[in-house]
Design a protein around this motif. Structure first.
Motif, PDB file in Angstrom:
ATOM      1  N   ALA A 237     119.745 -45.341 -13.686  1.00  0.00           N
ATOM      2  CA  ALA A 237     118.569 -44.969 -12.895  1.00  0.00           C
ATOM      3  C   ALA A 237     117.580 -46.127 -13.020  1.00  0.00           C
ATOM      4  O   ALA A 237     116.821 -46.218 -13.983  1.00  0.00           O
ATOM      5  CB  ALA A 237     117.972 -43.669 -13.401  1.00  0.00           C
ATOM      6  N   LYS A 238     117.615 -47.021 -12.063  1.00  0.00           N
ATOM      7  CA  LYS A 238     116.786 -48.233 -12.095  1.00  0.00           C
ATOM      8  C   LYS A 238     115.395 -47.956 -11.516  1.00  0.00           C
ATOM      9  O   LYS A 238     115.259 -47.279 -10.493  1.00  0.00           O
ATOM     10  CB  LYS A 238     117.452 -49.355 -11.298  1.00  0.00           C
ATOM     11  CG  LYS A 238     118.844 -49.740 -11.799  1.00  0.00           C
ATOM     12  CD  LYS A 238     118.804 -50.443 -13.140  1.00  0.00           C
ATOM     13  CE  LYS A 238     120.190 -50.978 -13.522  1.00  0.00           C
ATOM     14  NZ  LYS A 238     120.171 -51.641 -14.863  1.00  0.00           N
TER      15      LYS A 238
ATOM     16  N   TRP B 208     120.534 -28.382  -7.733  1.00  0.00           N
ATOM     17  CA  TRP B 208     119.972 -29.531  -8.441  1.00  0.00           C
ATOM     18  C   TRP B 208     120.804 -29.812  -9.683  1.00  0.00           C
ATOM     19  O   TRP B 208     121.535 -28.950 -10.156  1.00  0.00           O
ATOM     20  CB  TRP B 208     118.510 -29.317  -8.805  1.00  0.00           C
ATOM     21  CG  TRP B 208     118.238 -28.283  -9.871  1.00  0.00           C
ATOM     22  CD1 TRP B 208     118.164 -26.935  -9.713  1.00  0.00           C
ATOM     23  CD2 TRP B 208     118.006 -28.533 -11.268  1.00  0.00           C
ATOM     24  NE1 TRP B 208     117.906 -26.314 -10.905  1.00  0.00           N
ATOM     25  CE2 TRP B 208     117.795 -27.264 -11.877  1.00  0.00           C
ATOM     26  CE3 TRP B 208     117.930 -29.683 -12.056  1.00  0.00           C
ATOM     27  CZ2 TRP B 208     117.526 -27.131 -13.245  1.00  0.00           C
ATOM     28  CZ3 TRP B 208     117.673 -29.552 -13.411  1.00  0.00           C
ATOM     29  CH2 TRP B 208     117.473 -28.291 -13.988  1.00  0.00           C
ATOM     30  N   CYS B 209     120.673 -31.032 -10.160  1.00  0.00           N
ATOM     31  CA  CYS B 209     121.460 -31.487 -11.311  1.00  0.00           C
ATOM     32  C   CYS B 209     120.527 -32.023 -12.396  1.00  0.00           C
ATOM     33  O   CYS B 209     119.626 -32.817 -12.115  1.00  0.00           O
ATOM     34  CB  CYS B 209     122.419 -32.592 -10.878  1.00  0.00           C
ATOM     35  SG  CYS B 209     123.423 -33.292 -12.218  1.00  0.00           S
ATOM     36  N   CYS B 210     120.732 -31.549 -13.616  1.00  0.00           N
ATOM     37  CA  CYS B 210     120.064 -32.140 -14.779  1.00  0.00           C
ATOM     38  C   CYS B 210     120.924 -33.331 -15.194  1.00  0.00           C
ATOM     39  O   CYS B 210     121.955 -33.167 -15.854  1.00  0.00           O
ATOM     40  CB  CYS B 210     119.949 -31.107 -15.900  1.00  0.00           C
ATOM     41  SG  CYS B 210     119.217 -31.755 -17.421  1.00  0.00           S
ATOM     42  N   LEU B 211     120.512 -34.511 -14.778  1.00  0.00           N
ATOM     43  CA  LEU B 211     121.351 -35.713 -14.860  1.00  0.00           C
ATOM     44  C   LEU B 211     120.942 -36.599 -16.022  1.00  0.00           C
ATOM     45  O   LEU B 211     119.762 -36.924 -16.189  1.00  0.00           O
ATOM     46  CB  LEU B 211     121.228 -36.501 -13.560  1.00  0.00           C
ATOM     47  CG  LEU B 211     122.092 -37.760 -13.455  1.00  0.00           C
ATOM     48  CD1 LEU B 211     123.521 -37.391 -13.110  1.00  0.00           C
ATOM     49  CD2 LEU B 211     121.522 -38.716 -12.407  1.00  0.00           C
ATOM     50  N   LEU B 212     121.920 -37.009 -16.822  1.00  0.00           N
ATOM     51  CA  LEU B 212     121.685 -37.990 -17.878  1.00  0.00           C
ATOM     52  C   LEU B 212     122.075 -39.367 -17.355  1.00  0.00           C
ATOM     53  O   LEU B 212     123.212 -39.577 -16.915  1.00  0.00           O
ATOM     54  CB  LEU B 212     122.502 -37.650 -19.123  1.00  0.00           C
ATOM     55  CG  LEU B 212     122.215 -38.515 -20.351  1.00  0.00           C
ATOM     56  CD1 LEU B 212     120.808 -38.262 -20.889  1.00  0.00           C
ATOM     57  CD2 LEU B 212     123.238 -38.254 -21.463  1.00  0.00           C
ATOM     58  N   ALA B 213     121.126 -40.308 -17.382  1.00  0.00           N
ATOM     59  CA  ALA B 213     121.369 -41.650 -16.844  1.00  0.00           C
ATOM     60  C   ALA B 213     120.674 -42.691 -17.705  1.00  0.00           C
ATOM     61  O   ALA B 213     119.702 -42.407 -18.413  1.00  0.00           O
ATOM     62  CB  ALA B 213     120.864 -41.742 -15.404  1.00  0.00           C
ATOM     63  N   ASN B 214     121.174 -43.905 -17.635  1.00  0.00           N
ATOM     64  CA  ASN B 214     120.561 -45.028 -18.349  1.00  0.00           C
ATOM     65  C   ASN B 214     119.357 -45.529 -17.567  1.00  0.00           C
ATOM     66  O   ASN B 214     119.486 -45.963 -16.417  1.00  0.00           O
ATOM     67  CB  ASN B 214     121.579 -46.161 -18.507  1.00  0.00           C
ATOM     68  CG  ASN B 214     122.709 -45.789 -19.440  1.00  0.00           C
ATOM     69  OD1 ASN B 214     122.511 -45.561 -20.625  1.00  0.00           O
ATOM     70  ND2 ASN B 214     123.918 -45.685 -18.884  1.00  0.00           N
TER      71      ASN B 214
ATOM     72  N   TYR C 200     113.162 -43.742  -9.096  1.00  0.00           N
ATOM     73  CA  TYR C 200     114.384 -44.249  -9.716  1.00  0.00           C
ATOM     74  C   TYR C 200     115.440 -44.359  -8.619  1.00  0.00           C
ATOM     75  O   TYR C 200     115.512 -43.515  -7.728  1.00  0.00           O
ATOM     76  CB  TYR C 200     114.913 -43.313 -10.794  1.00  0.00           C
ATOM     77  CG  TYR C 200     114.092 -43.243 -12.056  1.00  0.00           C
ATOM     78  CD1 TYR C 200     113.957 -44.348 -12.902  1.00  0.00           C
ATOM     79  CD2 TYR C 200     113.468 -42.051 -12.429  1.00  0.00           C
ATOM     80  CE1 TYR C 200     113.215 -44.271 -14.064  1.00  0.00           C
ATOM     81  CE2 TYR C 200     112.728 -41.960 -13.598  1.00  0.00           C
ATOM     82  CZ  TYR C 200     112.610 -43.076 -14.407  1.00  0.00           C
ATOM     83  OH  TYR C 200     111.863 -42.998 -15.562  1.00  0.00           O
ATOM     84  N   ILE C 201     116.278 -45.389  -8.711  1.00  0.00           N
ATOM     85  CA  ILE C 201     117.434 -45.528  -7.832  1.00  0.00           C
ATOM     86  C   ILE C 201     118.671 -45.275  -8.691  1.00  0.00           C
ATOM     87  O   ILE C 201     118.973 -46.047  -9.604  1.00  0.00           O
ATOM     88  CB  ILE C 201     117.511 -46.912  -7.169  1.00  0.00           C
ATOM     89  CG1 ILE C 201     116.198 -47.242  -6.454  1.00  0.00           C
ATOM     90  CG2 ILE C 201     118.698 -46.961  -6.198  1.00  0.00           C
ATOM     91  CD1 ILE C 201     115.852 -46.296  -5.335  1.00  0.00           C
ATOM     92  N   ILE C 202     119.366 -44.188  -8.386  1.00  0.00           N
ATOM     93  CA  ILE C 202     120.471 -43.738  -9.240  1.00  0.00           C
ATOM     94  C   ILE C 202     121.807 -44.139  -8.628  1.00  0.00           C
ATOM     95  O   ILE C 202     122.069 -43.920  -7.442  1.00  0.00           O
ATOM     96  CB  ILE C 202     120.420 -42.215  -9.426  1.00  0.00           C
ATOM     97  CG1 ILE C 202     119.118 -41.817 -10.131  1.00  0.00           C
ATOM     98  CG2 ILE C 202     121.627 -41.718 -10.231  1.00  0.00           C
ATOM     99  CD1 ILE C 202     118.898 -40.330 -10.254  1.00  0.00           C
ATOM    100  N   ASN C 203     122.672 -44.733  -9.484  1.00  0.00           N
ATOM    101  CA  ASN C 203     124.041 -45.077  -9.096  1.00  0.00           C
ATOM    102  C   ASN C 203     124.992 -44.688 -10.221  1.00  0.00           C
ATOM    103  O   ASN C 203     124.692 -44.900 -11.404  1.00  0.00           O
ATOM    104  CB  ASN C 203     124.170 -46.574  -8.802  1.00  0.00           C
ATOM    105  CG  ASN C 203     123.611 -46.949  -7.441  1.00  0.00           C
ATOM    106  OD1 ASN C 203     124.241 -46.738  -6.412  1.00  0.00           O
ATOM    107  ND2 ASN C 203     122.398 -47.488  -7.444  1.00  0.00           N
TER     108      ASN C 203
END
Length: 413
Positions: free
Chosen positions: A167-168, A191-197, A174-177
């Motif tokens: 998540a930049k 919706w999603c509870c998302l774990l990202a860097n 944030y831009i998530i890829n």
């Protein structure tokens, strides 16, 4: 509904020293817990179990319909903050709900419901801002939105620290890829509870939990995954391609996502214990009934000492698991670190499900190998318990670490 059932007694619930213990349930469950369980049991018996065969064959169940019924009755927010529609009760009430969900006659639906209130929303309720709680927690508690948890990836399941989704930062967004794998509720979730860097720092300080609406451009539900069991629970692979999410959708502090997720994992493991017990007991009881009626060599199969001794052994193991569940619950309610015992309980749950299902199936003979009976259901659904939510081997590593018996230099995330 739930408040009207429990009435004025709710005001005294947090004062656990004042609540009356009930029979063999000990100090964990009092009268209010049992009233809550009875109310939930009626919904399960009237609105869920009669439809399980149809939903199992369809490979999916109407999550929004079921969540709304449970949310309207108050069962999706027992321990969540009152200001967002929860009950604000201590965690023992959530465990009571989780244990009763195990009376649903399959594994997929309880697991899906558990994701909604025990896996995707605990961190949100504890650390989320008013903005994210109003937009995501409140409708999840009410059953108006279905949630999923986006942690596992193709090459990072139990090893959470190695996830690659990013998540930049880009201004206020944030831009998530990235991609997520084995996502329960992934097909139907809102919706999603998302774990990202969110940074390139140390793996335990570089991750954040972010609430991601599933209707945003770039969110792709790649496919529904076909599984050995848990048929009525939809499981998906998700892709995120340049998904733009406002930074205000972050849960808590940036970089604290790994810690928040570890907290959620504890509740997930306790849920695994609680939701398994009723299914295990049902498997044993159905086997008693079947072997009592089944004749072999001129007598009931149950009359064989080997058979009834085996069933007695299995029931003893279930009672021991229940005792561990209640001890872990008491620790969690009291604010103690329950990591070791929760990991032990998760480990024991997966292994006991396999043992009970396999031994009971054997007692059914050829009928045990057919689809439409409770032991084969337990056999195929229960196998996930030793893999999902942290594999047995990960539980053993955690236990060894907390026992301080790992070899020096061993790295454990």
């Amino acid at each position: 509904m739930l408040r009207s059932i429990l009435g004025k007694s709710l005001r005294a619930i947090p004062k656990r020293a004042e609540s009356e213990a009930v029979g063999a349930w000990g100090e964990i469950y009092g009268p209010e817990h049992l009233q809550m369980q009875d109310s939930l049991r009626k919904i399960i018996e009237q609105d869920i179990n009669p439809n399980v065969p149809e939903w199992e064959k369809a490979g999916i169940y109407p999550a929004h319909e079921v969540m709304k019924k449970l949310g309207s009755a108050g069962f999706l927010g027992t321990s969540h903050p009152e200001e967002y529609g929860g009950m604000g009760l201590d965690y023992s009430y959530t465990v009571a709900v989780s244990e009763t969900l195990g009376e649903i006659k399959c594994g997929g639906i309880p697991m899906s419901i558990g994701v909604q209130f025990e896996m995707a929303t605990p961190a949100l309720g504890k650390f989320g801002s008013e903005t994210v709680c109003e937009e995501f927690l409140r409708p999840s508690i009410a059953g108006d939105k279905v949630a999923c948890l986006g942690v596992s990836e193709v090459h990072a399941g139990s090893d959470v620290a190695q996830i690659k989704t990013t998540a930049k930062s880009d201004g206020d967004d944030y831009i998530i890829n990235g991609q997520k794998m084995w996502i329960t509720n992934g097909i139907q979730a809102d919706w999603c509870c998302l774990l990202a860097n969110t940074s390139d720092g140390p793996v335990h300080k570089s991750k954040s939990l972010i609430c991601v609406p599933m209707d945003l451009p770039g969110v792709i539900r790649a496919k529904k995954i076909e599984k050995i069991g848990m048929w009525s629970s939809d499981t998906a692979q998700l892709w995120f391609e340049d998904v733009r999410v406002p930074k205000k959708y972050i849960i808590g502090e940036e970089g604290s996502g790994f810690i928040y997720q570890m907290i959620q994992f504890q509740q997930e493991r306790i849920f695994a214990m609680a939701s398994a017990i009723s299914g295990l007991e049902n498997c044993i009881n159905e086997t008693i009934n079947y072997t009592r009626e089944r004749q072999a060599f001129g007598k009931s199969v149950l009359d064989n000492q080997y058979i009834h001794f085996q069933l007695a052994e299995l029931q003893t193991e279930v009672e021991l698991l229940r005792a561990l569940l209640y001890r872990v619950t008491a620790m969690y309610v009291n604010g103690e670190d329950a990591t070791k015992l929760a990991s032990m309980g998760k480990l024991k749950t997966g292994r006991l499900i396999r043992e009970v299902a396999d031994k009971c199936l054997q007692m059914w003979g050829g009928m045990g190998y057919t689809l439409e009976n409770p032991v084969s259901q337990q056999f195929r659904d229960g196998r996930l318990a030793s893999v999902g939510g942290g594999a047995d081997e990960i539980m053993l590593q955690i236990i060894c670490k907390l026992m301080d018996i790992l070899p020096k230099g061993t790295k454990l995330v």
